[in-house]
Design an enzyme around this catalytic site. Structure first.
Site, PDB file in Angstrom:
ATOM      1  N   GLY A  24      -7.068  72.553 -50.436  1.00 27.12           N
ATOM      2  CA  GLY A  24      -6.999  73.884 -49.842  1.00 27.12           C
ATOM      3  C   GLY A  24      -8.319  74.594 -50.020  1.00 27.12           C
ATOM      4  N   GLY A  25      -8.293  75.910 -49.756  1.00 25.77           N
ATOM      5  CA  GLY A  25      -9.520  76.677 -49.816  1.00 25.77           C
ATOM      6  C   GLY A  25     -10.093  76.789 -51.217  1.00 25.77           C
ATOM      7  N   MET A  26      -9.255  76.744 -52.234  1.00 20.98           N
ATOM      8  CA  MET A  26      -9.725  77.001 -53.593  1.00 20.98           C
ATOM      9  C   MET A  26      -9.765  75.770 -54.477  1.00 20.98           C
ATOM     10  SD  MET A  26     -10.621  80.020 -53.939  1.00 20.98           S
ATOM     11  CE  MET A  26     -10.373  81.728 -53.563  1.00 20.98           C
ATOM     12  N   THR A  28      -8.059  71.463 -55.195  1.00 24.79           N
ATOM     13  CA  THR A  28      -7.377  70.249 -54.760  1.00 24.79           C
ATOM     14  C   THR A  28      -6.079  70.105 -55.547  1.00 24.79           C
ATOM     15  OG1 THR A  28      -9.566  69.320 -54.394  1.00 24.79           O
ATOM     16  CG2 THR A  28      -7.750  67.760 -54.431  1.00 24.79           C
ATOM     17  N   VAL A  29      -5.054  69.588 -54.885  1.00 21.69           N
ATOM     18  CA  VAL A  29      -3.757  69.414 -55.532  1.00 21.69           C
ATOM     19  C   VAL A  29      -3.517  67.919 -55.756  1.00 21.69           C
ATOM     20  CG1 VAL A  29      -1.274  69.838 -55.351  1.00 21.69           C
ATOM     21  CG2 VAL A  29      -2.900  71.524 -54.456  1.00 21.69           C
ATOM     22  N   LYS A  44      -2.573  71.856 -59.431  1.00 18.65           N
ATOM     23  CA  LYS A  44      -3.579  72.452 -58.555  1.00 18.65           C
ATOM     24  C   LYS A  44      -4.823  72.679 -59.399  1.00 18.65           C
ATOM     25  CE  LYS A  44      -4.181  75.966 -55.143  1.00 18.65           C
ATOM     26  NZ  LYS A  44      -3.382  76.561 -54.105  1.00 18.65           N
ATOM     27  N   ASP A 139      -0.720  85.705 -48.888  1.00 18.02           N
ATOM     28  CA  ASP A 139      -1.341  84.530 -48.265  1.00 18.02           C
ATOM     29  C   ASP A 139      -0.279  83.543 -47.798  1.00 18.02           C
ATOM     30  OD1 ASP A 139      -3.470  82.964 -47.375  1.00 18.02           O
ATOM     31  OD2 ASP A 139      -3.726  81.950 -49.299  1.00 18.02           O
TER      32      ASP A 139
HETATM   33  N1  LIG Z   1       3.496  71.735 -55.275  1.00 17.13           N
HETATM   34  C1  LIG Z   1       3.070  70.851 -54.361  1.00 17.13           C
HETATM   35  N2  LIG Z   1       3.746  69.710 -54.125  1.00 17.13           N
HETATM   36  C2  LIG Z   1       3.317  68.848 -53.182  1.00 17.13           C
HETATM   37  N3  LIG Z   1       2.232  69.022 -52.397  1.00 17.13           N
HETATM   38  C3  LIG Z   1       1.520  70.138 -52.583  1.00 17.13           C
HETATM   39  C4  LIG Z   1       1.887  71.109 -53.564  1.00 17.13           C
HETATM   40  N4  LIG Z   1       1.000  72.137 -53.510  1.00 17.13           N
HETATM   41  C5  LIG Z   1       0.119  71.808 -52.534  1.00 17.13           C
HETATM   42  N5  LIG Z   1       0.408  70.615 -51.975  1.00 17.13           N
HETATM   43  C6  LIG Z   1      -0.330  69.954 -50.875  1.00 17.13           C
HETATM   44  O1  LIG Z   1      -1.707  70.240 -51.027  1.00 17.13           O
HETATM   45  C7  LIG Z   1      -2.198  70.942 -49.878  1.00 17.13           C
HETATM   46  C8  LIG Z   1      -3.259  71.925 -50.314  1.00 17.13           C
HETATM   47  O2  LIG Z   1      -2.647  72.908 -51.131  1.00 17.13           O
HETATM   48  P1  LIG Z   1      -3.383  74.253 -51.465  1.00 17.13           P
HETATM   49  O3  LIG Z   1      -2.392  75.200 -52.057  1.00 17.13           O
HETATM   50  O4  LIG Z   1      -4.610  73.954 -52.252  1.00 17.13           O
HETATM   51  O5  LIG Z   1      -3.805  74.663 -50.010  1.00 17.13           O
HETATM   52  P2  LIG Z   1      -3.952  76.026 -49.299  1.00 17.13           P
HETATM   53  O6  LIG Z   1      -2.724  76.834 -49.529  1.00 17.13           O
HETATM   54  O7  LIG Z   1      -4.360  75.719 -47.912  1.00 17.13           O
HETATM   55  O8  LIG Z   1      -5.182  76.608 -50.091  1.00 17.13           O
HETATM   56  P3  LIG Z   1      -5.608  78.068 -50.487  1.00 17.13           P
HETATM   57  O9  LIG Z   1      -4.364  78.909 -50.575  1.00 17.13           O
HETATM   58  O10 LIG Z   1      -6.262  77.841 -51.807  1.00 17.13           O
HETATM   59  O11 LIG Z   1      -6.551  78.491 -49.422  1.00 17.13           O
HETATM   60  C9  LIG Z   1      -0.951  71.573 -49.249  1.00 17.13           C
HETATM   61  O12 LIG Z   1      -1.136  71.827 -47.877  1.00 17.13           O
HETATM   62  C10 LIG Z   1       0.106  70.505 -49.525  1.00 17.13           C
HETATM   63  O13 LIG Z   1       0.016  69.468 -48.543  1.00 17.13           O
END
Ligand SMILES: Nc1ncnc2c1ncn2[C@@H]1O[C@H](COP(=O)(O)OP(=O)(O)OP(=O)(O)O)[C@@H](O)[C@H]1O
Length: 283
Positions: A24-26, A28-29, A44, A139
């Protein structure tokens, strides 16, 4: 420095870091397993290119505690957090089926019969967080709505990252870098939030949830973002396109509710998650 390779080589606290689940923006998960208990969670890992000061760390921890206090079947449980040098990590419930954004990208829009029940659940979670938890997310977007099996085995959507937008902002972490830019976010930001970024009424989340439902039904964001034009200018100037004009077969009563929820004037939209949930249920 590449946080990804750095994390893959190590454990974080008591966690053994596994495969990448998404970026994501901030940060890696990753999938992770707890060394002693063997429980599976998602980690995360937030990219910071400088070690935070004790004050920054304390502010961040204070804000994420709000997210950690939430307990609801439609809110992704945030369990704990940890830090190793400049690597910060949040331990979350793992949602096996990934995000709603990935689902729509891979398999196309969902029919109303499938999308509406998912969003009734999301709105239940949102209502709980707004009222019991006193927290506004700020968000909500399809990337933050995660799919997993619910208590009875049917697939449900859960809201991830509650409290995090505020934590990033309040902590003011000097070394925090957005790895992925803001791409994909402008489509889910209501005009009221753009005009005043501290505008944090429940309406902001309700609008973003309606925009996520619109995306789930059509594969498009409510506003069109012409290439080469500043997306924030588009949020400021362009109105949402009525859902019926997107070519998807959306029942008329449902389309009317979605369009009303996306009104740029908070006075004409839905002020609370409960009101939008009841209108969707009646549509
Ligand atoms: N708890 C979780 N379980 C499974 N997959 C997850 C989980 N959290 C995130 N992911 C996967 O990781 C991806 C990136 O998550 P992340 O929250 O970093 O992205 P984002 O919401 O786009 O970022 P940000 O809010 O930081 O801009 C998600 O789109 C999802 O596919």
């Amino acid at each position: 420095m590449d946080t990804h390779t750095d994390v893959r080589r190590r454990r974080l606290g008591d966690w053994i870091v596994g495969q990448e689940l998404g970026r994501g923006g901030m940060g890696t998960v990753y999938a992770a397993v707890h060394e002693e208990s063997g429980r599976h969670r998602a980690l995360k890992v937030i990219s910071c290119d400088a070690e935070p000061s004790p004050e920054e760390a304390a502010r961040f921890d204070r804000e994420i505690r709000i997210g950690m206090s939430l307990r609801h079947p439609h809110v992704v449980r945030m369990e704990s957090s940890g830090r190793e040098g400049r690597l910060w990590y949040l331990v979350m419930e793992r949602c096996e089926a990934g995000s709603l954004a990935d689902r729509v990208r891979e398999r196309g829009p969902l029919p109303a019969s499938r999308a509406v029940p998912l969003f009734l659940g999301v709105l239940d979670g949102l209502s709980y967080a707004h009222t019991a938890g006193g927290a506004v997310h700020r968000d909500i977007k399809p990337q933050n709505l995660l799919l997993t099996a619910g208590e009875d085995g049917t697939e449900v959507a859960k809201i991830a990252d509650f409290g995090l937008a505020k934590a990033y902002e309040t902590a003011g972490l000097s070394g925090l870098t957005r790895t992925g830019g803001f791409a994909g976010t402008a489509g889910f930001v209501p005009r009221a939030q753009l005009i005043d970024f501290k505008y944090a009424k429940p309406y902001v989340d309700v609008w973003a949830t309606a925009a996520s439902l619109y995306f789930t039904l059509t594969g498009r964001t409510p506003r069109d973002f012409p290439p080469g034009r500043d997306p924030w200018l588009t949020v400021a100037r362009a109105s949402p396109v009525p859902v019926a004009e997107r070519g998807a077969t959306v029942p008329r009563a449902l389309a009317a509710v979605v369009d009303q929820a996306l009104d740029d004037d908070p006075a004409r939209g839905f002020a609370t998650a409960d009101r939008l949930r009841d209108a969707l249920r009646d549509a």
